[in-house]
Design a protein around this motif. Structure first.
Motif, PDB file in Angstrom:
ATOM      1  N   GLN A   1      49.057  41.738  48.271  1.00 48.48           N
ATOM      2  CA  GLN A   1      48.351  41.733  46.992  1.00 48.48           C
ATOM      3  C   GLN A   1      46.999  41.051  47.122  1.00 48.48           C
ATOM      4  O   GLN A   1      46.009  41.503  46.538  1.00 48.48           O
ATOM      5  CB  GLN A   1      49.202  41.064  45.911  1.00 48.48           C
ATOM      6  N   LYS A   2      46.943  39.977  47.905  1.00 47.72           N
ATOM      7  CA  LYS A   2      45.659  39.304  48.123  1.00 47.72           C
ATOM      8  C   LYS A   2      44.699  40.230  48.861  1.00 47.72           C
ATOM      9  O   LYS A   2      43.518  40.330  48.496  1.00 47.72           O
ATOM     10  CB  LYS A   2      45.860  38.009  48.912  1.00 47.72           C
ATOM     11  N   GLN A   3      45.188  40.927  49.888  1.00 50.05           N
ATOM     12  CA  GLN A   3      44.327  41.860  50.622  1.00 50.05           C
ATOM     13  C   GLN A   3      43.856  43.007  49.733  1.00 50.05           C
ATOM     14  O   GLN A   3      42.700  43.427  49.815  1.00 50.05           O
ATOM     15  CB  GLN A   3      45.042  42.392  51.858  1.00 50.05           C
ATOM     16  N   ILE A   4      44.756  43.524  48.895  1.00 48.47           N
ATOM     17  CA  ILE A   4      44.382  44.607  47.974  1.00 48.47           C
ATOM     18  C   ILE A   4      43.272  44.133  47.043  1.00 48.47           C
ATOM     19  O   ILE A   4      42.286  44.841  46.823  1.00 48.47           O
ATOM     20  CB  ILE A   4      45.612  45.104  47.180  1.00 48.47           C
ATOM     21  N   TRP A   5      43.418  42.930  46.535  1.00 48.45           N
ATOM     22  CA  TRP A   5      42.388  42.368  45.654  1.00 48.45           C
ATOM     23  C   TRP A   5      41.051  42.254  46.393  1.00 48.45           C
ATOM     24  O   TRP A   5      40.005  42.665  45.878  1.00 48.45           O
ATOM     25  CB  TRP A   5      42.845  40.999  45.140  1.00 48.45           C
ATOM     26  N   MET A   6      41.081  41.721  47.612  1.00 52.76           N
ATOM     27  CA  MET A   6      39.845  41.531  48.371  1.00 52.76           C
ATOM     28  C   MET A   6      39.197  42.869  48.730  1.00 52.76           C
ATOM     29  O   MET A   6      37.976  43.032  48.627  1.00 52.76           O
ATOM     30  CB  MET A   6      40.127  40.709  49.627  1.00 52.76           C
ATOM     31  N   LEU A   7      40.011  43.836  49.139  1.00 51.47           N
ATOM     32  CA  LEU A   7      39.479  45.148  49.500  1.00 51.47           C
ATOM     33  C   LEU A   7      38.932  45.879  48.276  1.00 51.47           C
ATOM     34  O   LEU A   7      37.899  46.554  48.352  1.00 51.47           O
ATOM     35  CB  LEU A   7      40.551  45.988  50.188  1.00 51.47           C
ATOM     36  N   THR A   8      39.612  45.734  47.157  1.00 48.93           N
ATOM     37  CA  THR A   8      39.139  46.368  45.924  1.00 48.93           C
ATOM     38  C   THR A   8      37.817  45.746  45.493  1.00 48.93           C
ATOM     39  O   THR A   8      36.900  46.454  45.069  1.00 48.93           O
ATOM     40  CB  THR A   8      40.199  46.245  44.815  1.00 48.93           C
TER      41      THR A   8
END
Length: 151
Positions: free
Chosen positions: A134-141
């Motif tokens: 979820q943290k990676q998804i947030w950062m990539l988004t």
């Protein structure tokens, strides 16, 4: 050992192996104005995937299962697709976001099933991976907001 949970863990193991290879592909083939940022990010992410797949294989062993370990098994069991169709940095970033979402959703479901089966340790382990994704998804988004990507 709960065979149903181990089978699902092996699907997740296959997904992480496909992601590892796909992220390497993107690291090598990314071009364009965002090259420096995405080249470094894809390297960080394939290292993230390598850690996740190793931890998952060790969890499978810890509960008495056998982790799959061949390319054929990974391709047969993965829910993801291999890299190759993406030709722009935007397409690569979009594919990673989508794959991470799919993997996160699958891990959540397996966590719930493990908890229902009385394996709270595996459920907690999987929830930890969901949190990292979820943290990676947030950062990539957040990265994609400046690119023509469906984030």
């Amino acid at each position: 050992m709960n065979k149903k949970i181990v089978d699902k863990l092996n699907v997740h193991l296959a997904d992480w192996n496909i992601l590892y290879t796909k992220l390497h592909h993107y690291h090598w083939y990314v071009t364009g104005p965002h090259f420096p940022t995405l080249h470094a990010k894809f390297e960080e992410l394939y290292e993230f995937a390598a850690d996740a797949l190793d931890e998952l294989a060790e969890r499978i062993l810890a509960v008495g299962g056998k982790p799959i370990s061949s390319l054929k098994q990974y391709l047969d069991q993965t829910l993801l697709t291999e890299a190759g169709k993406e030709s722009t940095d935007e397409e690569m970033l979009e594919a990673v976001i989508e794959d991470f979402r799919k993997v996160s959703e699958g891990l959540k479901k397996t966590s719930e099933e493990a908890d229902e089966a009385g394996d709270s340790v595996t459920a907690d382990f999987l929830n930890g991976h969901v949190e990292k994704l979820q943290k990676q998804i947030w950062m990539l988004t957040a990265t994609a907001k400046g690119l023509p990507v469906k984030a």
